[in-house]
Design an enzyme around this catalytic site. Structure first.
Site, PDB file in Angstrom:
ATOM      1  N   GLY A  95       0.900  -1.196  -0.010  1.00  0.00           N
ATOM      2  CA  GLY A  95       0.084   0.121   0.085  1.00  0.00           C
ATOM      3  C   GLY A  95       0.722   1.022   0.120  1.00  0.00           C
ATOM      4  O   GLY A  95       0.283   2.313  -0.240  1.00  0.00           O
ATOM      5  N   CYS A 304       4.468 -19.543 -30.660  1.00  0.00           N
ATOM      6  CA  CYS A 304       3.877 -19.542 -29.379  1.00  0.00           C
ATOM      7  C   CYS A 304       2.876 -20.533 -29.034  1.00  0.00           C
ATOM      8  O   CYS A 304       1.930 -20.763 -29.988  1.00  0.00           O
ATOM      9  CB  CYS A 304       3.011 -18.001 -29.106  1.00  0.00           C
ATOM     10  N   CYS A 306       0.446 -20.602 -26.894  1.00  0.00           N
ATOM     11  CA  CYS A 306      -0.794 -20.267 -25.993  1.00  0.00           C
ATOM     12  C   CYS A 306      -1.999 -20.302 -26.445  1.00  0.00           C
ATOM     13  O   CYS A 306      -2.072 -20.867 -27.468  1.00  0.00           O
ATOM     14  CB  CYS A 306      -0.673 -18.514 -25.623  1.00  0.00           C
TER      15      CYS A 306
HETATM   16 ZN   LIG Z   1       0.181 -16.667 -27.972  1.00  0.00          ZN
END
Ligand SMILES: [Zn+2]
Ligand SMILES: CC#C[C@H]1NC(N)=Nc2cc3[nH]c(NC)nc3cc21
Length: 370
Positions: A95, A304, A306
């Site tokens: 914080g 990639c 993903c």
């Molecule tokens: Zn990707």
């Protein structure tokens, strides 16, 4: 101790190193990038997807959860891991930075900080003791000390007084952070003054924290100045403890941070630029609404693995972004976060195989900062 660092390989030519950090919620390899889940959610991404992309630790924020829903509710839920159903490691910021960057600051005293909530304007108070109580309620594995944020630029006297207060506040945090399952990291301050940075390091190392963050950087200073401060500060930190560079950063800053011996990073960049319709790749950023992607049926990035790159094309994601479809932003977030995991993995491998220097030159030569 709750948090321990294991050195795997020190680069012989630079400060770069590969290691493993062990926590009560699992171990993870370093250098590591932590996805940011400020309000107990990495925006648009599920805990299962975070695991699938290889995230070992995420960041959340005391400031935000203190204001909403309040740490009592999260404690009643069994802590942040249960509340958000994430069983990997969690680091919570204290914080100290957010109250200065988000809150409507009212007063700073030795006791703590009084401010108005950016959500409803109500009067709030944060201090070393309150921040530690909140983080114990949240049950995060890594707890950040409550520091006083030095704005950039700041004059020497202000930086000196503020850094001395950060040290006194770190001592107060240590006194009340009694949970054996949580590790408290000190935050090095000192503004842009090397002698103050050295003093801050020495005073915090004296308190023997399980890890140290370099604070007060990535606050608007030129990158060269950030690197100069890093170069000066990190080498004075203990080699057997993790080093965390707060709020950094873009891939070029991650490479430079690793070169200076940083192990941990966090930045809202990947999910924030995703929400602005931008994909991160090894050669720079793709602004997906650009006409060049209209009939481009390749994935965001060749190679990639993903979810977005395995199932969808640039043309489809461009369409979603232009149509303001939420799914488009989710796909870009998943890709950008996975890109950073892959990026850090490649960098770590290059350290282990003693070719970090080559990795760095190669990356910086090909990465257009656009
Ligand atoms: Zn990707
Ligand atoms: C002054 C100071 C300081 C540091 N103190 C704490 N507690 N958190 C931080 C988070 C940051 N994020 C960024 N850049 C995005 N710089 C940061 C610096 C800090």
């Amino acid at each position: 101790p709750a948090i321990t660092y294991e050195l795997i390989k020190q680069d012989p030519a630079t400060g770069a190193r590969a290691g493993i950090i062990h926590t009560p919620h699992g171990s993870f390899p370093t250098p590591i990038f932590m996805p940011v889940g400020t309000q107990a959610s990495v925006k648009g991404v599920s805990p299962e997807e975070l695991h699938d992309m290889g995230a070992g630790i995420i960041l959340s924020n005391t400031y935000h959860l203190f204001l909403r829903p309040g740490s009592d509710l999260v404690r009643e839920a069994g802590g942040l891991h249960k509340f958000m159903n994430w069983d990997g490691a969690i680091l919570t910021d204290s914080g100290g930075f957010q109250v200065f960057s988000l809150g409507d600051l009212r007063k700073i005293t030795e006791e703590g900080v009084t401010f108005r909530s950016h959500i409803d304007g109500s009067k709030k108070f944060l201090s070393p003791e309150v921040s530690m109580k909140v983080q114990m309620d949240l049950g995060s594995d890594i707890v950040m000390a409550f520091d006083e944020c030095i704005p950039y630029p700041a004059d020497y006297d202000y930086a000196k007084a503020s850094t001395a207060r950060t040290t006194r506040w770190a001592q107060r945090c240590k006194e009340v952070m009694t949970s054996p399952h949580q590790g408290l990291f000190g935050i090095v301050q000192g503004g842009m003054y090397k002698d103050l940075r050295t003093r801050s390091v020495n005073e915090l190392v004296e308190m023997d924290f399980p890890g140290y963050a370099v604070g007060g950087l990535s606050v608007g200073e030129p990158k060269e100045l950030m690197y100069e401060m890093l170069d000066h500060t990190v080498e004075q930190l203990p080699k057997d403890k993790p080093r965390y560079l707060m709020g950094v950063g873009t891939p070029d800053c991650l490479v430079e941070g690793v070169m200076h011996g940083i192990d941990m990073f966090d930045c809202v960049f990947p999910t924030r630029v995703a929400r602005n319709g931008t994909a991160m790749t090894w050669n720079g950023r793709l602004v997906m609404k650009n006409a060049e992607f209209t009939s481009d049926f390749r994935p965001l990035e060749e190679g990639c693995d993903c979810y977005a790159c395995r199932n969808f094309s640039r043309a489809y994601i461009r369409h979603l972004v232009r149509a303001n479809e939420i799914f488009g932003l989710r796909l870009l977030s998943l890709h950008n976060l996975r890109f950073l995991q892959r990026f850090m993995h490649e960098m770590r491998q290059s350290i282990i195989e003693e070719r970090f220097g080559e990795f760095r030159r190669n990356f910086l030569d090909n990465y257009n900062y656009g």
